[in-house]
Design a protein around this motif. Structure first.
Motif, PDB file in Angstrom:
ATOM      1  N   LEU A  35       1.386   6.594   3.595  1.00  0.00           N
ATOM      2  CA  LEU A  35       0.821   5.690   2.230  1.00  0.00           C
ATOM      3  C   LEU A  35       0.476   4.175   1.872  1.00  0.00           C
ATOM      4  N   LEU A  36       2.196   3.629   2.219  1.00  0.00           N
ATOM      5  CA  LEU A  36       1.416   2.171   1.782  1.00  0.00           C
ATOM      6  C   LEU A  36       0.768   1.311   2.532  1.00  0.00           C
ATOM      7  N   LEU A  37       0.621   1.781   4.118  1.00  0.00           N
ATOM      8  CA  LEU A  37      -0.035   1.713   5.268  1.00  0.00           C
ATOM      9  C   LEU A  37      -2.130   2.321   4.748  1.00  0.00           C
ATOM     10  N   ALA A  38      -1.988   2.864   4.782  1.00  0.00           N
ATOM     11  CA  ALA A  38      -3.685   3.136   3.783  1.00  0.00           C
ATOM     12  C   ALA A  38      -3.858   2.349   2.696  1.00  0.00           C
ATOM     13  N   GLY A  39      -2.803   2.636   1.282  1.00  0.00           N
ATOM     14  CA  GLY A  39      -3.402   1.423   1.013  1.00  0.00           C
ATOM     15  C   GLY A  39      -3.882   0.355   0.662  1.00  0.00           C
ATOM     16  N   PHE A  40      -2.942  -0.582   2.208  1.00  0.00           N
ATOM     17  CA  PHE A  40      -3.726  -2.111   1.958  1.00  0.00           C
ATOM     18  C   PHE A  40      -4.614  -1.377   3.035  1.00  0.00           C
ATOM     19  N   ILE A  41      -4.450  -1.359   3.847  1.00  0.00           N
ATOM     20  CA  ILE A  41      -5.975  -0.773   4.435  1.00  0.00           C
ATOM     21  C   ILE A  41      -6.857  -0.154   3.897  1.00  0.00           C
ATOM     22  N   TRP A  42      -7.293   0.537   2.989  1.00  0.00           N
ATOM     23  CA  TRP A  42      -8.356   0.542   1.715  1.00  0.00           C
ATOM     24  C   TRP A  42      -8.780  -0.728   0.935  1.00  0.00           C
TER      25      TRP A  42
END
Length: 144
Positions: free
Chosen positions: A13-20
């Motif tokens: 979720l954190l990774l997705a957040g940073f990528i988005w």
């Protein structure tokens, strides 16, 4: 060596957040640099684009991917599993379409500015929502 590509599932979720968030900043930058003209109509078009993309598309994806990740049986997931296959295909089509649209000069730069700025804002907000989901998961994990 392959184990390095796996992280605790809530960290997806954190990774997705940073990528988005990074994608949103990049799209915002493209929109910002496309023209120095700024009109009331462009601002309204930007707001409309943001509302459509965030509420009709991205917000649903945030919940879909958050639920999918948290339902996953294993504690660790591959770092690329923050999206499912269908979402990677959609992302590829959106990126390709956006690049073709911008490079073909079919749309005037004022339209590019409002469209890209609206989508960029929607992506940034979505990234922050993924980060918020991660934060809530961390809180619920530490409260157990």
């Amino acid at each position: 060596m392959r184990k390095r590509m796996y992280i605790p599932k809530n960290y997806l979720l954190l990774l997705a957040g940073f990528i988005w968030l990074l994608a949103g900043i990049n799209i915002l930058n493209i929109g910002y640099q496309s023209t120095s003209v700024l009109t009331l109509w462009m601002m309204l078009a930007t707001i409309l684009t943001f509302l459509v993309f965030y509420f009709a598309i991205f917000r649903k994806l945030i919940h879909k991917h958050t639920n999918r990740i948290l339902r996953y049986a294993h504690a660790y997931m591959h770092i690329l599993q923050f999206f499912d296959r269908k979402s990677y295909i959609i992302m590829f089509c959106m990126m390709s379409g956006g690049i073709l649209l911008r490079k073909s000069n079919v749309w005037p730069t004022v339209c590019i500015k409002s469209f890209y700025t609206g989508i960029g804002l929607a992506l940034c907000i979505s990234g922050l929502c993924f980060i918020k989901q991660f934060y809530h998961q961390q809180l619920s994990f530490t409260n157990k």
